[in-house]
Write a protein that holds these residues in place. Structure first.
Motif, PDB file in Angstrom:
ATOM      1  N   ASN A  22     -75.383  11.618   4.739  1.00 38.18           N
ATOM      2  CA  ASN A  22     -75.723  10.325   4.152  1.00 38.18           C
ATOM      3  C   ASN A  22     -77.222  10.128   4.078  1.00 38.18           C
ATOM      4  O   ASN A  22     -77.765   9.158   4.593  1.00 38.18           O
ATOM      5  N   MET A  23     -77.913  11.064   3.435  1.00 37.46           N
ATOM      6  CA  MET A  23     -79.355  10.991   3.312  1.00 37.46           C
ATOM      7  C   MET A  23     -79.763   9.729   2.565  1.00 37.46           C
ATOM      8  O   MET A  23     -79.159   9.348   1.573  1.00 37.46           O
ATOM      9  N   VAL A  24     -80.792   9.060   3.047  1.00 40.17           N
ATOM     10  CA  VAL A  24     -81.368   7.919   2.367  1.00 40.17           C
ATOM     11  C   VAL A  24     -82.841   8.201   2.218  1.00 40.17           C
ATOM     12  O   VAL A  24     -83.534   8.469   3.193  1.00 40.17           O
ATOM     13  N   TYR A  25     -83.322   8.183   0.987  1.00 34.55           N
ATOM     14  CA  TYR A  25     -84.737   8.440   0.736  1.00 34.55           C
ATOM     15  C   TYR A  25     -85.506   7.145   0.930  1.00 34.55           C
ATOM     16  O   TYR A  25     -86.283   7.013   1.844  1.00 34.55           O
ATOM     17  N   LEU A  26     -85.323   6.185   0.085  1.00 34.33           N
ATOM     18  CA  LEU A  26     -85.862   4.832   0.244  1.00 34.33           C
ATOM     19  C   LEU A  26     -84.759   3.873  -0.195  1.00 34.33           C
ATOM     20  O   LEU A  26     -84.171   4.050  -1.253  1.00 34.33           O
ATOM     21  N   LYS A  27     -84.479   2.876   0.603  1.00 34.07           N
ATOM     22  CA  LYS A  27     -83.338   1.998   0.357  1.00 34.07           C
ATOM     23  C   LYS A  27     -83.620   0.969  -0.743  1.00 34.07           C
ATOM     24  O   LYS A  27     -84.619   0.289  -0.715  1.00 34.07           O
ATOM     25  N   HIS A  46     -80.512  16.275  -3.966  1.00 41.31           N
ATOM     26  CA  HIS A  46     -79.959  15.450  -2.899  1.00 41.31           C
ATOM     27  C   HIS A  46     -78.519  15.004  -3.106  1.00 41.31           C
ATOM     28  O   HIS A  46     -78.050  14.092  -2.436  1.00 41.31           O
ATOM     29  N   GLY A  47     -77.807  15.611  -4.035  1.00 41.06           N
ATOM     30  CA  GLY A  47     -76.394  15.296  -4.210  1.00 41.06           C
ATOM     31  C   GLY A  47     -76.119  13.850  -4.570  1.00 41.06           C
ATOM     32  O   GLY A  47     -75.190  13.245  -4.052  1.00 41.06           O
ATOM     33  N   VAL A  48     -76.898  13.299  -5.472  1.00 40.62           N
ATOM     34  CA  VAL A  48     -76.762  11.906  -5.874  1.00 40.62           C
ATOM     35  C   VAL A  48     -75.532  11.689  -6.755  1.00 40.62           C
ATOM     36  O   VAL A  48     -74.959  10.613  -6.769  1.00 40.62           O
TER      37      VAL A  48
END
Length: 108
Positions: free
Chosen positions: A3-8, A32-34
């Motif tokens: 559950n990578m979060v770059y910037l929320k 990033h598998g978006v």
């Protein structure tokens, strides 16, 4: 990638499902598998993992994906953290007031 979060809640990523042909190119190029396949087209499953690199948009043959370099752009974030001038710039050429391209853009 979990559950990578770059910037929320800051990404400009947009997907037009009416234009999507389901080619899957965005799945191949997104680091990033978006995206994931949803029947005959793709859907955004992890918007906050998008770093606004633009690989999906540049490689979409149907122009179904749009993303603007913004606060989520990796180069802008890194340059800003390093205190470099033009940290808000994202790998595009910088110009002066007359429109002349300056040497040494933000990502050089």
């Amino acid at each position: 990638m979990g559950n990578m979060v770059y910037l929320k809640d800051v990404v400009t990523l947009a997907l037009d499902t009416q234009k999507c042909t389901g080619c899957g190119m965005c799945l191949d190029v997104c680091p990033h598998g978006v995206f994931k396949m949803n029947g005959k087209n793709v859907q955004i499953i992890n918007r906050d993992a998008c770093m606004e690199c633009g690989a999906c948009s540049r490689n979409c043959p149907a122009s179904a994906i749009g993303v603007e370099a913004g606060v989520g752009c990796a180069a802008a974030v890194i340059n800003s953290m390093l205190g470099r001038n033009g940290g808000e710039c994202c790998c595009g050429p910088q110009t002066d007031a007359t429109g002349t391209i300056k040497s040494g853009g933000c990502c050089t």
